[in-house]
Write an enzyme that holds these catalytic residues in place. Structure first.
Site: not given
Ligand code: IVH
Length: 690
Positions: A116, A118, A120, A228, A315, A409, A412, A427, A433
């Site tokens: 999946e 990740k 942010d 997720y 990552k 500036c 101006c 300025c 300005c």
């Molecule tokens: S599974 C038991 N799936 O990343 C842990 N986490 O750096 C279950 N995160 O704590 C987490 N995307 O906040 C999971 N597809 C994904 C995610 C994900 C982002 C976050 C989540 C986690 C943190 C760890």
């Protein structure tokens, strides 16, 4: 007292309303309406009623928001049913392979991986009870989280009620709350105008927004959620993928961007695909999560103290690029601060073409040891704001010089100043300005200020044609002026003017914020407005009196003094008063008055003792409707000095009465005309404000 069911519900609703209102006054306005003792008693009564009538329990009841509310940001805290853990991180494929090897050693039969994105953002844990969102908790410290249910209810794609069937009576599902890039950009632009510090990245913006005390504002922030993870033992699906599929069928937001992989090669393909493809996603991702898909395998692998053994996060590296600086611009902001910005030879980083990067200030340029034409490393801080992290001295041209920070500036030509303790050059020509002037005009109209429907392009156009120089000029604009300009149509002109008329209802504290006194942000403006009550009292305040306001320190006090010491600002305030803006707390403004003109369509023509817009607002405030042309429906033509001959002729032809200003005023009840609407004193160009 013994209640029956409907009496109990009525009492519960009344108590909730009362307690919420007090909490709002307490937290938002700093002015509670009841004593702590009374508050506690009512809260206690509500708790007892909710205990006696569990069917009336509700996640957004004030009883759910007690506890650490007062000390700690105003959220109740609840333990997580299952601790919220983190994930083992890796930046290399070798470590992903090692993870897969460890798993195969423990697991006997075959297994697969669910890969999946990740996401942010900021983690959230939702509990559904009987198909309804019961509670939303933040990660907190992993064991206990903040109850942000009221805020979660405002996030558009979090269902309040599940659809479909087959969901367990109660279960937790976890995911991430995210702010898409476009919402993030908009929010930061607004914050910049409001002189609030911008968020560094969408992740911080998402977690800051989720912790707001104002759920309606949370709703405006454009957040969304993606889920997720359903902790094991709550649902009974053979695989993680099937659990997510079921969740999607129940109406829960689950990303479809996942893939079942059978081996490392397929995982590698998935990573390689998203390493590029993620750059065109409208939100931030920082890696790939690889999970063992089969639930019995997950159970067999279990957890370490910190993270599951059945998942790992790969990552993505923060993207960097090396590119030459073509030139440096020195940008003047609304407050006059000068920021050096590097124009780069364009490079592609994290989804966008980067052409410019901030050099922050003169000290930062010095710290980087930047020379003209240097090749620089550019990174997207938190994946969004490009910054120059280092220069590459090996590529420096022989004899390259250090860029000279301007002394004048760039806009101006006024000599720049750098005050003690300030990192930036300024300025000081704030009223002359162009960039500062336009910046202030944009700020004046912005949503948190006067909330007038107009964008930067409008301000740019009106400014460049010389139609608007100060905020009060907006209120003298006429329909005809706008219709002569490129791009304006009847509808857009009327919308803009209507929005300006409506801005007369904006309370004093926001008007004070809108005029843009340096360092006077939204909160300070509110405190100061309430403390002094009127702009006259504020303008007359001494330094000591200003410092007596709890949130006002020396910097703010001096800035307010400087503002009112400048006669041009005094003039401007006087013109804003003439335009009908509210300049004292509780001032009624032009609304509120009467129904004296209810149902009457009125056409105005010529000049009056107040501006034409103020006159139109007065008509509306007394129930009348404005119209641009005389017809059979016109109740009367209100004619000032120099009325349009065509309108007079038409009125005569149709038998529409023509009233002068005095006759018109006689129609209105006494007191309908607020003092601020009386004719302005003739301009004397003196320093006196009012
Ligand atoms: S599974 C038991 N799936 O990343 C842990 N986490 O750096 C279950 N995160 O704590 C987490 N995307 O906040 C999971 N597809 C994904 C995610 C994900 C982002 C976050 C989540 C986690 C943190 C760890």
């Amino acid at each position: 007292m013994e209640f029956d069911r409907s009496q109990a519900l009525a009492r519960i609703s009344a108590l909730r309303e009362l307690l919420r209102e007090n909490a709002r006054k307490y937290y938002v306005e700093n002015a509670p309406t009841m004593s702590d003792f009374e508050y506690d008693q009512r809260m206690h009564e509500l708790e007892e009623l909710e205990a006696a009538w569990p069917e009336f329990q509700s996640p957004d009841s004030p009883t759910r928001r007690v506890g650490s509310d007062l000390e700690d940001g105003g959220f109740a805290k609840f333990p997580h049913k299952y601790p919220m853990l983190s994930l083992g991180n890796t930046y290399s494929m070798e470590e992903v392979e090692a993870f897969a090897e460890r798993a195969s050693k423990t697991l006997e039969g075959g297994f697969s991986y669910c890969c999946e994105l990740k996401f942010d953002g900021t983690a959230i844990c939702l509990t559904y009870r009987d198909g309804r969102l019961f509670r939303a908790l933040t990660r907190g410290d992993g064991v206990v989280g903040d109850d942000v249910t009221r805020n979660a209810l405002q996030i558009a794609n979090i269902p309040h009620v599940l659809s479909g069937s087959g969901w367990p009576a109660e279960f937790e599902i976890r995911g991430e709350v995210l702010m898409p890039y476009d919402s993030f950009d908009r929010l930061n632009a607004e914050r910049e105008l409001a002189e609030d510090p911008p968020f560094a990245n969408p992740r911080n913006a998402a977690s800051g927004s989720l912790k707001l005390q104002d759920p309606a504002e949370v709703g405006r922030r454009g957040l969304f959620c993606t889920l997720y993870h359903i902790p094991v033992g709550q649902v009974d699906f053979p695989t993680h993928d099937e659990a997510l599929r079921a969740a999607a069928e129940w109406g829960l937001p689950v990303s479809a961007d996942r893939r079942i992989c059978r081996n490392i090669g397929e995982i590698e393909d998935f990573i390689a695909h998203w390493d590029t493809a993620r750059k065109s996603l409208p939100y931030a991702t920082d890696g790939i999560v690889i999970k063992i898909n089969e639930m019995d395998c997950q159970r067999a692998l279990g957890y370490t103290a910190k993270s599951p053994r059945w998942a790992v996060a790969y990552k993505f590296k923060a993207e960097q690029a090396l590119t030459p600086v073509l030139s440096i611009d020195y940008q003047v902001g609304r407050t006059g601060a000068v920021t050096p910005v590097a124009n780069l030879s364009p490079v592609f980083i994290s989804g966008t073409m980067v052409r410019r990067a901030t050099l922050v200030n003169a000290d930062q340029m010095e710290a980087l040891d930047l020379h003209e034409g240097d090749w620089v490393y550019v990174e997207k801080g938190g994946e969004i704001i490009p910054k120059i992290t280092a220069v590459e001295p090996s590529r420096r041209a022989p004899g390259a010089r250090k860029p000279a920070f301007p002394t004048l500036c760039p806009d101006c030509g006024t000599p720049l100043v750098r005050e003690e303790g300030e990192a930036k050059w300024f300025c000081p020509n704030s009223l002359g300005c162009p960039t500062q002037v336009k910046g202030r005009l944009i700020h004046f109209l912005s949503r948190k200020a006067m909330n007038v429907l107009a964008g930067e392009a409008t301000v740019e156009q009106l400014y460049s044609l010389g139609l608007v120089r100060t905020p009060s000029d907006f209120y003298s604009l006429r329909r005809e002026d706008l219709l002569r300009l490129e791009g304006w149509k009847e509808r857009s002109a009327e919308r803009f003017l209507q929005s300006l008329r409506e801005s007369r209802e904006v309370p004093f504290e926001r008007v004070l914020f809108a005029v843009g006194i340096r360092f006077v942000g939204e909160t300070t403006a509110r405190d100061v407005a309430r403390h002094f009550g009127s702009v006259e009292a504020l303008a007359a305040a001494s330094r000591e009196e200003l410092l007596a306001v709890p949130e006002v320190g020396e910097v703010i006090a001096d800035s307010i003094l400087r503002f009112f010491a400048d006669p041009r600002n005094g003039d401007e305030i006087r013109r804003l008063r003439e335009a009908g803006l509210r300049l004292s707390v509780g001032e009624s403004g032009p609304a509120q008055h009467s129904d004296a003109l209810a149902g009457k369509v009125i056409v105005i023509s010529g000049n009056f003792s107040i501006s034409r817009d103020a006159m139109k607002a007065l008509i509306e405030a007394n129930g009348g409707k404005n119209s641009g042309s005389v017809s059979g429906k016109t109740a009367f033509l209100l004619a000032g000095s120099k009325p349009g001959p065509e309108k007079i002729r038409k009125a005569g032809e149709l038998g529409v009465p023509v009233l002068d200003e005095a006759a018109f005023r006689a129609l209105l009840p006494e007191g309908a005309l607020p003092e601020s609407e009386t004719p302005a004193a003739p301009e004397d160009g003196q320093l006196s404000l009012f």
